[in-house]
Design a protein around this motif. Structure first.
Motif, mmCIF file in Angstrom:
data_model
loop_
_atom_site.group_PDB
_atom_site.id
_atom_site.type_symbol
_atom_site.label_atom_id
_atom_site.label_comp_id
_atom_site.label_asym_id
_atom_site.label_seq_id
_atom_site.Cartn_x
_atom_site.Cartn_y
_atom_site.Cartn_z
ATOM 1 N N GLU A 18 0.821 -1.205 0.000
ATOM 2 C CA GLU A 18 0.000 0.000 0.000
ATOM 3 C C GLU A 18 0.859 1.261 0.000
ATOM 4 N N ALA A 19 1.995 1.223 0.643
ATOM 5 C CA ALA A 19 2.861 2.401 0.713
ATOM 6 C C ALA A 19 3.269 2.854 -0.682
ATOM 7 N N ALA A 20 3.725 1.923 -1.497
ATOM 8 C CA ALA A 20 4.146 2.264 -2.858
ATOM 9 C C ALA A 20 2.946 2.689 -3.708
ATOM 10 N N ALA A 21 1.827 2.012 -3.544
ATOM 11 C CA ALA A 21 0.637 2.328 -4.328
ATOM 12 C C ALA A 21 0.125 3.737 -4.048
ATOM 13 N N ARG A 22 0.320 4.211 -2.837
ATOM 14 C CA ARG A 22 -0.162 5.548 -2.459
ATOM 15 C C ARG A 22 0.942 6.610 -2.504
ATOM 16 N N ASP A 23 2.161 6.211 -2.871
ATOM 17 C CA ASP A 23 3.319 7.118 -2.866
ATOM 18 C C ASP A 23 3.597 7.671 -1.466
ATOM 19 N N LEU A 24 3.429 6.825 -0.470
ATOM 20 C CA LEU A 24 3.721 7.197 0.910
ATOM 21 C C LEU A 24 5.236 7.244 1.084
ATOM 22 N N PRO A 25 5.800 8.332 1.541
ATOM 23 C CA PRO A 25 7.249 8.435 1.681
ATOM 24 C C PRO A 25 7.823 7.342 2.592
ATOM 25 N N PRO A 69 -2.250 5.798 4.738
ATOM 26 C CA PRO A 69 -2.686 4.420 4.511
ATOM 27 C C PRO A 69 -4.137 4.194 4.954
ATOM 28 N N THR A 70 -4.656 3.032 4.593
ATOM 29 C CA THR A 70 -6.043 2.667 4.867
ATOM 30 C C THR A 70 -6.458 2.836 6.333
#
Length: 82
Positions: A18-25, A69-70
């Motif tokens: 999910e981190a990569a999918a949302r571009d979470l640093p 994230p979710t």
């Protein structure tokens, strides 16, 4: 924008993809195990999310709000996690 209590009370863990999918640093996450990440600072005995800026109960803001994230998206004002 004024509370922030949930960001300083719970571990925020989620599937690593999910981190990569949302571009979470990446700097805002910590690895829990092979499948899970958590928001940095939330796996401590006294959690405090690294993305939370400002003063709890005063003026706060999530520095990664659009990429959060979710678990962060699911918390609603006044619910059991609030």
């Amino acid at each position: 924008m004024t509370c922030g209590a949930c960001c300083a009370a719970y571990r925020v863990s989620f599937y690593w993809g999910e981190a990569a999918a949302r571009d979470l640093p990446e700097a805002l996450t910590e690895k829990l195990n092979a499948w899970l990440l958590c928001m940095k600072g939330t796996s401590q005995a006294q959690p405090h999310c690294a993305a939370l800026t400002g003063t709890i109960g005063g003026q706060v803001q999530c520095s990664c709000y659009d990429a959060r994230p979710t678990p962060c998206r699911e918390v609603q004002e006044g619910d059991d996690q609030c």
